[in-house]
Design a protein around this motif. Sequence first.
Motif, PDB file in Angstrom:
ATOM      1  N   SER A 262       0.824  -1.208   0.000  1.00  0.00           N
ATOM      2  CA  SER A 262       0.000   0.000   0.000  1.00  0.00           C
ATOM      3  C   SER A 262       0.857   1.256   0.000  1.00  0.00           C
ATOM      4  O   SER A 262       2.060   1.213  -0.225  1.00  0.00           O
ATOM      5  CB  SER A 262      -0.983  -0.012   1.177  1.00  0.00           C
ATOM      6  N   ASP A 263       0.198   2.372   0.232  1.00  0.00           N
ATOM      7  CA  ASP A 263       0.813   3.688   0.163  1.00  0.00           C
ATOM      8  C   ASP A 263       0.824   4.289   1.567  1.00  0.00           C
ATOM      9  O   ASP A 263      -0.210   4.352   2.223  1.00  0.00           O
ATOM     10  CB  ASP A 263      -0.017   4.555  -0.803  1.00  0.00           C
ATOM     11  N   PHE A 264       1.984   4.742   2.023  1.00  0.00           N
ATOM     12  CA  PHE A 264       2.097   5.391   3.342  1.00  0.00           C
ATOM     13  C   PHE A 264       1.017   6.448   3.537  1.00  0.00           C
ATOM     14  O   PHE A 264       0.486   6.620   4.619  1.00  0.00           O
ATOM     15  CB  PHE A 264       3.453   6.104   3.488  1.00  0.00           C
ATOM     16  N   PHE A 265       0.717   7.180   2.465  1.00  0.00           N
ATOM     17  CA  PHE A 265      -0.176   8.338   2.570  1.00  0.00           C
ATOM     18  C   PHE A 265      -1.587   8.062   2.038  1.00  0.00           C
ATOM     19  O   PHE A 265      -2.422   8.957   1.999  1.00  0.00           O
ATOM     20  CB  PHE A 265       0.432   9.534   1.812  1.00  0.00           C
ATOM     21  N   GLN A 266      -1.820   6.813   1.608  1.00  0.00           N
ATOM     22  CA  GLN A 266      -3.138   6.415   1.081  1.00  0.00           C
ATOM     23  C   GLN A 266      -3.578   7.263  -0.114  1.00  0.00           C
ATOM     24  O   GLN A 266      -4.766   7.385  -0.397  1.00  0.00           O
ATOM     25  CB  GLN A 266      -4.208   6.484   2.203  1.00  0.00           C
ATOM     26  N   ALA A 267      -2.630   7.870  -0.807  1.00  0.00           N
ATOM     27  CA  ALA A 267      -2.968   8.667  -1.990  1.00  0.00           C
ATOM     28  C   ALA A 267      -3.295   7.758  -3.174  1.00  0.00           C
ATOM     29  O   ALA A 267      -4.150   8.085  -3.994  1.00  0.00           O
ATOM     30  CB  ALA A 267      -1.805   9.585  -2.348  1.00  0.00           C
ATOM     31  N   GLN A 268      -2.598   6.619  -3.238  1.00  0.00           N
ATOM     32  CA  GLN A 268      -2.840   5.659  -4.318  1.00  0.00           C
ATOM     33  C   GLN A 268      -3.349   4.356  -3.719  1.00  0.00           C
ATOM     34  O   GLN A 268      -2.803   3.862  -2.739  1.00  0.00           O
ATOM     35  CB  GLN A 268      -1.549   5.399  -5.092  1.00  0.00           C
ATOM     36  N   LYS A 269      -4.389   3.811  -4.313  1.00  0.00           N
ATOM     37  CA  LYS A 269      -4.973   2.577  -3.796  1.00  0.00           C
ATOM     38  C   LYS A 269      -5.038   1.545  -4.910  1.00  0.00           C
ATOM     39  O   LYS A 269      -5.027   1.876  -6.090  1.00  0.00           O
ATOM     40  CB  LYS A 269      -6.377   2.845  -3.236  1.00  0.00           C
ATOM     41  N   GLY A 270      -5.110   0.297  -4.513  1.00  0.00           N
ATOM     42  CA  GLY A 270      -5.196  -0.780  -5.495  1.00  0.00           C
ATOM     43  C   GLY A 270      -4.659  -2.061  -4.899  1.00  0.00           C
ATOM     44  O   GLY A 270      -4.104  -2.064  -3.790  1.00  0.00           O
ATOM     45  N   ASP A 271      -4.842  -3.157  -5.610  1.00  0.00           N
ATOM     46  CA  ASP A 271      -4.348  -4.461  -5.175  1.00  0.00           C
ATOM     47  C   ASP A 271      -3.150  -4.835  -6.033  1.00  0.00           C
ATOM     48  O   ASP A 271      -3.305  -5.137  -7.222  1.00  0.00           O
ATOM     49  CB  ASP A 271      -5.464  -5.506  -5.300  1.00  0.00           C
ATOM     50  N   VAL A 272      -1.964  -4.772  -5.443  1.00  0.00           N
ATOM     51  CA  VAL A 272      -0.762  -5.185  -6.175  1.00  0.00           C
ATOM     52  C   VAL A 272      -0.260  -6.558  -5.730  1.00  0.00           C
ATOM     53  O   VAL A 272       0.587  -7.152  -6.398  1.00  0.00           O
ATOM     54  CB  VAL A 272       0.383  -4.143  -6.041  1.00  0.00           C
ATOM     55  N   MET A 273      -0.813  -7.076  -4.624  1.00  0.00           N
ATOM     56  CA  MET A 273      -0.356  -8.381  -4.130  1.00  0.00           C
ATOM     57  C   MET A 273      -0.904  -9.526  -4.984  1.00  0.00           C
ATOM     58  O   MET A 273      -0.190 -10.499  -5.242  1.00  0.00           O
ATOM     59  CB  MET A 273      -0.753  -8.579  -2.668  1.00  0.00           C
ATOM     60  N   SER A 274      -2.161  -9.410  -5.413  1.00  0.00           N
ATOM     61  CA  SER A 274      -2.736 -10.489  -6.233  1.00  0.00           C
ATOM     62  C   SER A 274      -1.988 -10.670  -7.551  1.00  0.00           C
ATOM     63  O   SER A 274      -1.620 -11.797  -7.900  1.00  0.00           O
ATOM     64  CB  SER A 274      -4.226 -10.248  -6.487  1.00  0.00           C
ATOM     65  N   PRO A 275      -1.720  -9.585  -8.286  1.00  0.00           N
ATOM     66  CA  PRO A 275      -0.925  -9.772  -9.512  1.00  0.00           C
ATOM     67  C   PRO A 275       0.506 -10.231  -9.230  1.00  0.00           C
ATOM     68  O   PRO A 275       1.069 -11.010 -10.015  1.00  0.00           O
ATOM     69  CB  PRO A 275      -0.951  -8.407 -10.195  1.00  0.00           C
TER      70      PRO A 275
END
Length: 351
Positions: A262-275
């Motif tokens: 994830s992002d320290f600042f929650q500015a960017q969100k998404g699932d990168v673990m599944s890919p």
Amino acid sequence: MLFSSLQAGALTLPNRMLMAPLTRTRADAGHMPNALMAEYYAQRASAGLVITECTMVAPGTSAFNAEPGIYSQEQIEAWKQVTAAVHAKGGRIFMQIWHAGRAAHPAMNDGHENVSSSAISIDGEVHTPQGKLPNALPRELRLDEIPALVAAYAQGARNAIAAGFDGVEVHGANGYLIDQFLRDGANKRTDAYGGSLENRARFLFEVLDAVTAAIGADRVGLRLSPLNSYNSMIDSDPVALISFLAERLNSYKLAYLHVMRSDFFQAQKGDVMSPARAHYKGLLVGNMGYGLEESQQALAAGQLDAVAFGTGFLANPDLPARFKAGAALNAPDASTFYTPGAKGYTDYPTL
């Protein structure tokens, strides 16, 4: 699952709880490791693997002023007290090798200019010995300079082994030099190191080629942070980036791939673990905000092979024992994360 052993390249880990790399700025002048650091890491030797804080592979590349280095013989000798202390406790330890790129401010580096994939500065200000200053505009690296940087990572890896480390983690995350090439928000090059995913990843793969040739792929890990906006980082398609990298990394037979989810600042969100899991066939380590229950679930489901804990280990030197006992955890004191001395560093209580 968290307490079961795991083969990570050349190492057999006694559990699947890794200590994530944590910048703590306790090194002495000249970026020298010291006895206090040896005590800190040895206290946490019950981790399946201890990964050190980011460590400079070249002089003039400091981003924190009091972080350690691994580019001189004196530093190699000083690190030996750290590795010996961890090994004496039965632990295993990797060094995270690192170049700060544009995050290395000239005011921290005797005026030494900072460099990056492109001439784009980090937003905002930074703390320097001269007080708070705006982040400095980096100079875009010339093509003829890149081989020497690749060689510095390889030499850093050799030096780490000479200092008694069991291996190294290549720092490809959090907006430092390798990440500055990987993500298109920082990399605007139009040559062989910019544009396509293949080109933006070229520097990373050249570093991995050199480091694995130097010490063996089974003693090398890699950390990536496709979503983290720290150091003004962004990518137009982080899922495509992690998917591409995970697929290509299979050929390296690394000890592990360590992904910040994830992002320290929650500015960017998404699932990168599944890919990452879908494309990477090797040992996958997840990091950022995992607790005991979620870790166990992720391991049981095969989503991860191990979990790296940052502030959990910072505040709980005996984190595996606490997890096993179902004991309460110490709370981390953020006010002492980067301050000098033992307070908030080596004085957290064990069970």
